[in-house]
Design an enzyme around this catalytic site. Structure first.
Site, PDB file in Angstrom:
ATOM      1  N   TYR A  34       0.822  -1.202   0.000  1.00 25.06           N
ATOM      2  CA  TYR A  34       0.000   0.000   0.000  1.00 25.06           C
ATOM      3  C   TYR A  34       0.854   1.249   0.000  1.00 25.06           C
ATOM      4  O   TYR A  34       2.076   1.179   0.156  1.00 25.06           O
ATOM      5  CB  TYR A  34      -0.973  -0.011   1.183  1.00 25.06           C
ATOM      6  N   ARG A  53       8.578   4.342  -4.238  1.00 25.81           N
ATOM      7  CA  ARG A  53       8.483   3.386  -3.127  1.00 25.81           C
ATOM      8  C   ARG A  53       7.435   2.313  -3.428  1.00 25.81           C
ATOM      9  O   ARG A  53       7.629   1.132  -3.103  1.00 25.81           O
ATOM     10  CB  ARG A  53       8.150   4.117  -1.819  1.00 25.81           C
ATOM     11  N   LYS A 149       6.384  -1.684   2.062  1.00 22.92           N
ATOM     12  CA  LYS A 149       5.149  -1.134   2.660  1.00 22.92           C
ATOM     13  C   LYS A 149       4.043  -2.174   2.471  1.00 22.92           C
ATOM     14  O   LYS A 149       3.174  -2.053   1.599  1.00 22.92           O
ATOM     15  CB  LYS A 149       4.812   0.240   2.051  1.00 22.92           C
ATOM     16  N   GLU A 182      11.703   2.347  14.653  1.00 22.53           N
ATOM     17  CA  GLU A 182      10.815   3.439  14.248  1.00 22.53           C
ATOM     18  C   GLU A 182       9.583   3.457  15.140  1.00 22.53           C
ATOM     19  O   GLU A 182       9.545   2.784  16.167  1.00 22.53           O
ATOM     20  CB  GLU A 182      10.453   3.299  12.756  1.00 22.53           C
TER      21      GLU A 182
HETATM   22  C1  LIG Z   1       6.130   1.721   9.847  1.00 21.01           C
HETATM   23  C2  LIG Z   1       6.184   3.069   9.226  1.00 21.01           C
HETATM   24  N1  LIG Z   1       7.342   3.750   9.237  1.00 21.01           N
HETATM   25  C3  LIG Z   1       7.443   4.983   8.698  1.00 21.01           C
HETATM   26  C4  LIG Z   1       6.344   5.607   8.116  1.00 21.01           C
HETATM   27  C5  LIG Z   1       6.469   6.997   7.556  1.00 21.01           C
HETATM   28  O1  LIG Z   1       6.436   6.981   6.149  1.00 21.01           O
HETATM   29  P1  LIG Z   1       5.938   8.247   5.321  1.00 21.01           P
HETATM   30  O2  LIG Z   1       6.722   9.409   5.827  1.00 21.01           O
HETATM   31  O3  LIG Z   1       6.278   7.912   3.926  1.00 21.01           O
HETATM   32  O4  LIG Z   1       4.486   8.400   5.579  1.00 21.01           O
HETATM   33  C6  LIG Z   1       5.113   4.919   8.072  1.00 21.01           C
HETATM   34  C7  LIG Z   1       3.946   5.559   7.450  1.00 21.01           C
HETATM   35  O5  LIG Z   1       2.859   5.079   7.480  1.00 21.01           O
HETATM   36  C8  LIG Z   1       5.039   3.622   8.625  1.00 21.01           C
HETATM   37  O6  LIG Z   1       3.878   2.938   8.620  1.00 21.01           O
END
Ligand SMILES: Cc1ncc(COP(=O)(O)O)c(C=O)c1O
Length: 292
Positions: A34, A53, A149, A182
């Site tokens: 996604y 991505r 993702k 994270e």
């Molecule tokens: C596990 C995880 N890390 C980092 C991010 C941040 O990614 P982005 O800045 O592209 O939204 C997300 C965003 O949903 C996420 O689910």
């Protein structure tokens, strides 16, 4: 909002009419990927980075991208224009498709299921801008390919439930080596003596687009930005901690495991970065308008 327009497998339709098969591999195996893409002033933000991505996630799991860049743009722009909100965020999902009977091994000729919908994107609440959020640290129990993702988000859901049970907003995940990975749906950044520090990209974190924008803005505005591992113990001595994601931008964390972070208020580097981020959003959307 069940009458809002969504995109499903080649058609735009009201949400209430959208149907997928229970034999969809996304439903049965979480076999899909996604993206979440912010939209400011009806303009996609950092589209190329999100598209790249998406391509990387699809390639990693062996699903063929059903559309090229232009075809995606025309679907998403139509979806955006079907709604009155100036600021939105798009959720799009591609699963490997419907397969009968259920089998772990995917059939080769499946047609991917493609779904996209949009939501109003609300500005950060004033209380967060003033007081930040609260988090706890938690063991990272996810798999070894968090750079994809993937729609399989059960550990992230469990982390959110644990945060809720602890009376806080989110978590910082810690791996078996005692290092930060994270947040449950965000990247983590720390500020120490004016330097922004964040864990390096690897298979253990998502390459966040917001993190990438923060890096670019830090470089443009001569704020030091480095990538290195962050040990859990260091979090307690941080001047500032942030979580970063597309829908929340950079969020200041003001309480960690019940203790204040820094002086317990959103920090100065965050204030600066936030101002640069708002300017950047404005410039980018203006430029995109000029191109159309
Ligand atoms: C596990 C995880 N890390 C980092 C991010 C941040 O990614 P982005 O800045 O592209 O939204 C997300 C965003 O949903 C996420 O689910």
């Amino acid at each position: 909002m069940s009458d809002q327009i969504v995109y499903l497998n080649g058609e735009f339709m009201p949400m209430a009419s959208a149907r997928i098969s229970p034999m969809d591999r996304g439903f049965l195996f979480a076999d899909g990927v996604y993206e979440v893409i912010p939209v400011y002033q009806q303009t996609l933000f950092e589209w190329q980075a999100h598209y790249q991505r998406l391509e990387n996630s699809l390639a990693a799991v062996g699903i063929i991208n059903p559309f090229d860049n232009q075809a995606w743009l025309s679907i998403l722009n139509k979806l955006i224009a079907s709604h009155p909100w100036q600021d939105q965020f798009i959720y799009l999902q591609i699963s490997r498709g419907v397969q009968i009977p259920r089998d772990h091994l995917p059939q080769k000729d499946l047609t991917p299921t493609v779904f996209a919908y949009t939501n109003p994107l609300k500005p950060l609440a004033a209380s967060i801008l003033e007081n930040g959020i609260k988090v706890i640290t938690l063991e990272d129990i996810r798999w070894q390919r968090c750079d994809i993702k993937a729609i399989a988000l059960l550990p992230n859901v469990m982390a959110k439930l644990q945060a809720q049970a602890a009376g806080v907003d989110d978590v910082i995940l810690i791996n078996q080596q005692g290092n930060v990975t994270e947040g449950s749906a965000s990247n983590m950044l720390m500020v120490k003596e004016g330097v922004i520090i964040t864990p390096p990209l690897s298979q253990h974190i998502l390459p966040g687009i917001t993190r990438q924008v923060i890096e670019k803005l830090a470089q443009q505005h001569h704020i030091s930005f480095i990538e290195r591992e962050i040990n859990q113990a260091e979090l307690e001595t941080a001047d500032e901690l942030w979580l970063a994601s597309s829908t929340k931008e950079a969020l200041p964390i003001c309480q960690l495991n019940g203790q204040p972070v820094g002086d317990g208020k959103p920090g100065q580097v965050w204030q600066k970065l936030r101002a640069h981020y708002q300017d950047y959003k404005q410039q980018i959307t203006n430029n995109e308008y000029l191109k159309q």
